[in-house]
Design a protein around this motif. Structure first.
Motif, PDB file in Angstrom:
ATOM      1  N   LEU A 239       1.023  -0.946  -0.179  1.00 15.96           N
ATOM      2  CA  LEU A 239      -0.364   0.044  -0.114  1.00 15.96           C
ATOM      3  C   LEU A 239       0.962   1.274  -0.573  1.00 15.96           C
ATOM      4  N   ALA A 240       1.711   0.897   0.454  1.00 13.97           N
ATOM      5  CA  ALA A 240       2.438   2.467   1.098  1.00 13.97           C
ATOM      6  C   ALA A 240       3.886   2.773  -0.201  1.00 13.97           C
ATOM      7  N   SER A 241       3.718   1.250  -1.260  1.00  8.00           N
ATOM      8  CA  SER A 241       4.529   1.979  -2.333  1.00  8.00           C
ATOM      9  C   SER A 241       3.849   2.067  -3.407  1.00  8.00           C
ATOM     10  N   ILE A 242       2.384   1.488  -3.302  1.00  6.68           N
ATOM     11  CA  ILE A 242       1.507   2.362  -4.911  1.00  6.68           C
ATOM     12  C   ILE A 242       1.235   3.568  -4.309  1.00  6.68           C
ATOM     13  N   MET A 243       0.364   4.008  -2.563  1.00  5.67           N
ATOM     14  CA  MET A 243       1.198   6.008  -3.291  1.00  5.67           C
ATOM     15  C   MET A 243       1.532   6.388  -3.096  1.00  5.67           C
ATOM     16  N   GLY A 244       3.272   6.081  -3.465  1.00  7.62           N
ATOM     17  CA  GLY A 244       3.949   6.322  -3.221  1.00  7.62           C
ATOM     18  C   GLY A 244       4.492   7.564  -1.868  1.00  7.62           C
ATOM     19  N   ALA A 245       3.985   6.963  -0.754  1.00 10.07           N
ATOM     20  CA  ALA A 245       4.512   7.323   0.460  1.00 10.07           C
ATOM     21  C   ALA A 245       5.637   7.448   1.236  1.00 10.07           C
ATOM     22  N   PRO A 246       6.511   8.050   1.609  1.00  7.38           N
ATOM     23  CA  PRO A 246       7.826   7.385   2.510  1.00  7.38           C
ATOM     24  C   PRO A 246       7.517   6.472   4.138  1.00  7.38           C
ATOM     25  N   VAL A 247       7.673   5.667   4.515  1.00  9.79           N
ATOM     26  CA  VAL A 247       6.507   5.154   5.818  1.00  9.79           C
ATOM     27  C   VAL A 247       7.822   5.272   7.237  1.00  9.79           C
ATOM     28  N   LEU A 248       6.752   5.930   7.520  1.00  4.85           N
ATOM     29  CA  LEU A 248       7.238   5.629   9.015  1.00  4.85           C
ATOM     30  C   LEU A 248       6.615   4.976   9.579  1.00  4.85           C
ATOM     31  N   LEU A 249       7.770   3.647  10.820  1.00  2.00           N
ATOM     32  CA  LEU A 249       7.036   2.789  11.026  1.00  2.00           C
ATOM     33  C   LEU A 249       6.992   3.225  12.795  1.00  2.00           C
ATOM     34  N   ALA A 250       5.844   2.379  13.174  1.00  2.00           N
ATOM     35  CA  ALA A 250       5.390   2.308  14.751  1.00  2.00           C
ATOM     36  C   ALA A 250       5.727   1.443  15.488  1.00  2.00           C
ATOM     37  N   LEU A 251       6.414   1.209  16.276  1.00  2.00           N
ATOM     38  CA  LEU A 251       6.944  -0.335  16.901  1.00  2.00           C
ATOM     39  C   LEU A 251       6.745  -0.360  18.180  1.00  2.00           C
ATOM     40  N   ASP A 252       6.039  -0.886  18.893  1.00  3.97           N
ATOM     41  CA  ASP A 252       5.630  -1.449  20.046  1.00  3.97           C
ATOM     42  C   ASP A 252       6.900  -1.963  20.822  1.00  3.97           C
ATOM     43  N   MET A 253       6.969  -1.494  21.858  1.00  2.13           N
ATOM     44  CA  MET A 253       8.148  -1.595  22.951  1.00  2.13           C
ATOM     45  C   MET A 253       7.847  -2.729  23.704  1.00  2.13           C
ATOM     46  N   ARG A 254       8.652  -4.230  23.850  1.00  2.00           N
ATOM     47  CA  ARG A 254       7.738  -5.391  24.945  1.00  2.00           C
ATOM     48  C   ARG A 254       9.026  -5.715  25.515  1.00  2.00           C
ATOM     49  N   PRO A 255       7.851  -5.873  26.687  1.00  4.18           N
ATOM     50  CA  PRO A 255       8.861  -6.060  27.929  1.00  4.18           C
ATOM     51  C   PRO A 255       9.937  -7.713  27.753  1.00  4.18           C
ATOM     52  N   ASP A 256       9.554  -8.015  27.226  1.00  6.49           N
ATOM     53  CA  ASP A 256      10.307  -9.651  26.960  1.00  6.49           C
ATOM     54  C   ASP A 256      10.808  -9.942  25.681  1.00  6.49           C
ATOM     55  N   ALA A 257      10.906  -8.675  25.070  1.00  3.42           N
ATOM     56  CA  ALA A 257      12.312  -8.236  23.961  1.00  3.42           C
ATOM     57  C   ALA A 257      13.905  -7.251  24.172  1.00  3.42           C
ATOM     58  N   SER A 258      14.958  -7.935  23.241  1.00  6.63           N
ATOM     59  CA  SER A 258      15.882  -6.928  24.036  1.00  6.63           C
ATOM     60  C   SER A 258      15.624  -6.031  23.166  1.00  6.63           C
ATOM     61  N   PHE A 259      16.663  -5.344  23.506  1.00  2.00           N
ATOM     62  CA  PHE A 259      16.669  -3.680  21.773  1.00  2.00           C
ATOM     63  C   PHE A 259      17.125  -4.594  20.776  1.00  2.00           C
ATOM     64  N   ALA A 260      17.896  -5.882  20.639  1.00  2.00           N
ATOM     65  CA  ALA A 260      18.072  -6.113  19.717  1.00  2.00           C
ATOM     66  C   ALA A 260      16.979  -7.000  18.801  1.00  2.00           C
ATOM     67  N   ASP A 261      16.631  -7.499  19.518  1.00  2.00           N
ATOM     68  CA  ASP A 261      15.059  -7.765  19.077  1.00  2.00           C
ATOM     69  C   ASP A 261      14.579  -7.018  18.335  1.00  2.00           C
ATOM     70  N   HIS A 262      14.206  -5.795  19.099  1.00  2.00           N
ATOM     71  CA  HIS A 262      12.778  -4.791  18.367  1.00  2.00           C
ATOM     72  C   HIS A 262      13.924  -4.245  17.075  1.00  2.00           C
ATOM     73  N   ALA A 263      15.131  -4.044  17.012  1.00  2.00           N
ATOM     74  CA  ALA A 263      15.653  -3.928  16.018  1.00  2.00           C
ATOM     75  C   ALA A 263      15.596  -4.634  15.166  1.00  2.00           C
ATOM     76  N   ASN A 264      16.051  -5.867  15.039  1.00  2.00           N
ATOM     77  CA  ASN A 264      16.163  -7.097  14.127  1.00  2.00           C
ATOM     78  C   ASN A 264      14.511  -7.319  13.622  1.00  2.00           C
ATOM     79  N   PHE A 265      13.647  -6.687  14.342  1.00  2.00           N
ATOM     80  CA  PHE A 265      12.250  -6.641  13.920  1.00  2.00           C
ATOM     81  C   PHE A 265      11.931  -5.165  13.311  1.00  2.00           C
TER      82      PHE A 265
END
Length: 821
Positions: A239-265
């Motif tokens: 959808l973002a590609s076809i609309m030609g709009a740059p993307v901002l990702l919203a990432l929910d921080m999870r207490p059961d995940a490390s900083f590296a896990d979040h970065a990988n996701f």
């Protein structure tokens, strides 16, 4: 419904109701050329599948358009990586920030979210929320703020109509954005069961395996009974590609995940969007732990930096945002404000007390509560209702946050009159709400409320969202990333196609389609007129055309239908054809016979000024389509008629010539093909044209008649047009790949490694090449586009699709604009 809610919901006109209800050459030359194409095909995999059969999207990156980039409407596509709908605080913060930079900021959803419970407007909740919170900014009909409903999206994906879905989204988005300086678009999210446990952050290896699976995964079901099925991350990327709009990702921080896990996701999501042809600007975090907010954000930024992902900050956890407030109860239980102050609805409560005991016990429980509870009591307990009301009126008793009376239809008239009198006297502070549902049903509704929801009436949550965004999100950095010029000047297919559409719509031309009863032509004609791309003339018997259109279920009422057999213009066309063919001694009778051919008739319409261009070939040969144009529309200024194809690759558009007309041009002919192809490229926004004359040898590394011909053609082209960048001979890989060019080409070059116009030495190699790229990669091949005629006539492949016809008509219309000027 409370009075306060009613006013917020009724900001949208009530009459809208609920939308939810509704030839031969040197074979070694060809092999040598074709082998150099193969190394590029693996790069075509991701986004080309998205662009196939889609007429338009994105924003033009031509030189002219780039010069006007500051005046172009800008946009931003936001979506939650875990598919949650907890975007409201971020959307509010974004809207507030960009309204300080732009006079008008719009909000758009490609797939409409669900409405608020018991909403009278039926609008998607975030559409309604932002229209209410920023009412002075929004304009136009709210139904224009989304492309398809959730149900429509599910149905189209389930029936394999993803390309049609993308086209509808793009058309709706491109119609919406011109009214605003900036548009925030929100991706689709999961409206699943309340309290559902979110999936764990998957390890990179597993995610990558999923992303390599067939695109059929878009039809696979996911958890949640009312969500959009399939891989939501991939769907949002498309959808973002076809609309030609740059993307901002919203990432929910999870207490059961490390900083590296979040970065990988985040990296996995970024790669998915990149593969779909999108552009990820970075990430904003949700649910950042309240303690050490800046330290946490800093660590996350450090974790994402090695992956090249920018973290713009995050919104911390907040009691204000993460508690259910009385306005949510009022909306969720479909209540009416019976007494008290409606302003107090925008306040939270500590807990829920069910008042089924003696009045004295209820008062003691309220008094003992650590905060201010919400008291829920049935209408069958008037003693509790009146006792709590009296305690409020007296000013000395316990003060609950609010009172909810269930089974309101059973409330005694005397009790109701007492409460209404107290309301008029303004003796009650806490709101007294009545709900028609039973006690158990109301408690179930309260239990199902989402603390994270922000309602239009949640003034405190709205203002707090603005404050948190200002404090903890780098809005200026995000704005700079949006404003930054693209990393590459190469024109994307999305940009090319949308620029083509905009040009066609800006000055509509009349295009004649001689094959007026062909089903694909009729479908294309209906779509072209509906989208305002061109005026269409269909040739054929009017009754036969209408009958065939009716069988297909398409509307061609906006098209002009002309019968060549009975046209009153036939004598005029005969005279024109006799004049054009007088050097051949053509007689009037011969001309009349020739005009029985629909392609001759259509070409004479163009020559006479009754049409601006012609597109044919879906059932006719190339010779039958082009022969009339060569006889009537040949240009004195152009010594050679040739053709080119626009090859839409994932990250750029290339021009291939000549792949359809000239069998084996000599050096002078090849030079003219190169010049004409460069001019065509520039006319369509592929700028600046950098022309590579191709061969099986690069520079002086090889010899032979074919190589020498190409070398001479390059010299002739440079002499005729010193303003153009022309080089040759070049092998395909040295022409398009900078790393190969650096090895094979010595000295300064303006073409090698960056060519966007590729000229083949003969028809055999050119035709093989374009079909090899098209069939092996799924690239869109638009053409052949004829060059060297006074007015445009273009040929279709007999295997063309409806989108092929539409694209060719748009190209013809743009050519006609230039020709008429």
């Amino acid at each position: 419904m409370t009075g306060a809610q009613g006013s917020a919901f009724m900001r949208v006109p009530a009459q809208m109701g609920s939308w939810a209800a509704r030839h031969s050459s040197d074979l070694s030359t060809n092999i040598a050329l074709t082998k150099t194409y193969v190394h590029t095909l693996t790069r075509l995999r991701g986004a080309l599948g998205l662009a196939s059969n889609i007429g338009d999207a994105g924003r033009s990156l031509s030189t002219d358009a780039a010069a006007k980039l500051e005046d172009e409407p800008k946009s931003l596509f936001v979506f939650n990586l875990e598919g949650k709908r907890y975007n409201a605080p971020l959307l509010i913060g974004l809207m507030e920030f960009f309204l300080r930079r732009y006079p008008k900021v719009g909000f758009f959803q490609p797939v409409a979210g669900l409405p608020f419970p018991h909403s009278t407007s039926g609008l998607p909740r975030h559409v309604e929320l932002l229209r209410s919170a920023f009412s002075a900014n929004e304009e136009g009909h709210p139904m224009q703020q989304f492309a398809v409903t959730r149900e429509e999206c599910v149905d189209m994906i389930a029936h394999g109509q993803t390309d049609q879905l993308m086209q509808r989204v793009d058309e709706a988005f491109q119609a919406y954005v011109p009214r605003f300086s900036f548009t925030i678009a929100e991706g689709t999210h999961q409206d699943g069961p309340v309290g559902a446990t979110p999936p764990p952050l998957l390890p990179r290896r597993e995610i990558e395996y999923i992303h390599l699976a067939s695109s059929a995964r878009l039809t696979q079901a996911t958890a949640g009974p009312v969500g959009v099925p399939g891989d939501r991350l991939l769907l949002n990327a498309r959808l973002a590609s076809i609309m030609g709009a740059p993307v901002l990702l919203a990432l929910d921080m999870r207490p059961d995940a490390s900083f590296a896990d979040h970065a990988n996701f985040a990296a996995i999501a970024r790669d998915t969007v990149d593969e779909a042809g999108g552009d990820v600007l970075g990430v904003v975090l949700n649910h950042v732990p309240a303690e050490g907010v800046e330290e946490t954000i800093g660590k996350m930024q450090a974790a994402m930096e090695p992956a090249g992902i920018r973290c713009f900050g995050g919104l911390p956890q907040s009691d204000t945002l993460h508690r259910v407030r009385l306005d949510a109860v009022a909306a969720g239980c479909d209540t009416y404000l019976l007494a008290g102050q409606d302003l107090m609805l925008d306040s939270s409560y500590s807990d829920v007390l069910v008042a089924a005991d003696r009045l004295e016990d209820v008062l003691q429980a309220v008094e003992a509560s650590p905060g201010r509870p919400l008291v829920v009591t049935p209408a069958s307990r008037p003693d509790v209702v009146l006792g709590l009301a009296a305690a409020q009126a007296a000013g000395g008793g316990p003060h609950p946050a609010g009172i909810l009376i269930t089974d309101s239809g059973k409330l005694e008239g005397g009790v109701r009159r007492i409460l209404e009198a107290g309301h008029r006297a303004k003796v009650f502070r806490a709101p007294v709400l009545e709900a028609p549902a039973s006690l158990m049903e109301s408690l179930h509704s309260i239990q199902g409320l989402r603390a994270a929801d922000v309602l239009p009436t949640s003034a405190a949550k709205i203002e707090h969202s603005k404050t948190l965004f200002t404090r903890h999100v780098d809005g200026e950095g995000l704005a700079a990333a949006i404003d930054a010029p693209p990393a590459t000047a190469r024109q994307t297919p999305r940009a090319f196609m949308h620029a083509l559409q905009r040009r066609a719509q800006s000055d509509m031309k009349r295009i004649v389609l001689p094959e007026g009863t062909e089903p694909r032509v009729l479908k294309a004609a209906a779509d072209i007129t509906r989208r305002g791309l061109a005026y269409i003339t269909l040739l054929g018997n009017p009754d036969a055309v209408q009958d065939e259109a009716a069988k297909l279920g398409v509307d061609v009422s906006a098209c002009t239908v002309v019968d060549p057999m009975t046209s009153p213009e036939l004598p005029r066309y005969i005279d024109l054809l006799v004049e054009a063919r007088k050097h051949k001694g053509t007689t009037s009778q011969q001309a009349a016979d020739m005009l029985q051919d629909v392609n001759y008739f259509g070409t004479l319409q163009v020559a006479a000024g009754d049409a601006d261009g012609l597109v044919s070939g879906s059932v006719h040969t190339t010779a039958a389509t082009i022969r009339p144009a060569l006889q009537v529309l040949r240009s004195k200024e152009q010594p050679l008629v040739s053709s080119c194809f626009f090859m839409c690759l994932p990250e750029q558009v290339l021009v291939f010539g000549d792949c359809a007309v000239n069998l084996n041009p000599d050096a002078e002919g090849l030079a003219h093909i190169a010049i004409a192809s460069a001019d065509t490229a520039a006319a369509f926004g592929v700028e600046p044209p950098r022309v590579a004359l191709l061969s099986y040898s690069t520079g002086s590394s090889g010899s032979g008649d074919e190589v020498q011909k190409v070398r001479e053609a390059a010299d002739i082209a440079k002499e005729l047009r010193p303003d153009l960048f022309v080089e040759g001979p070049l092998q395909y890989d040295a022409a398009v790949d900078p790393s190969v060019a650096a090895t094979k080409v010595k000295g300064h070059t303006e073409v090698a490694g960056q060519a966007n116009v590729l000229v083949f030495p003969n028809l055999n190699s050119g035709n093989v090449a374009y079909k090899a790229v098209q069939q092996s990669s799924g690239a869109i091949a638009m053409g052949p586009i004829m060059q060297g005629l006074r007015l445009p006539v273009n040929d279709l492949s007999r295997g063309c699709t409806v989108p092929d016809i539409i694209n060719t008509v748009m190209c013809t219309a743009v050519q006609a604009q230039a020709a008429r000027r």
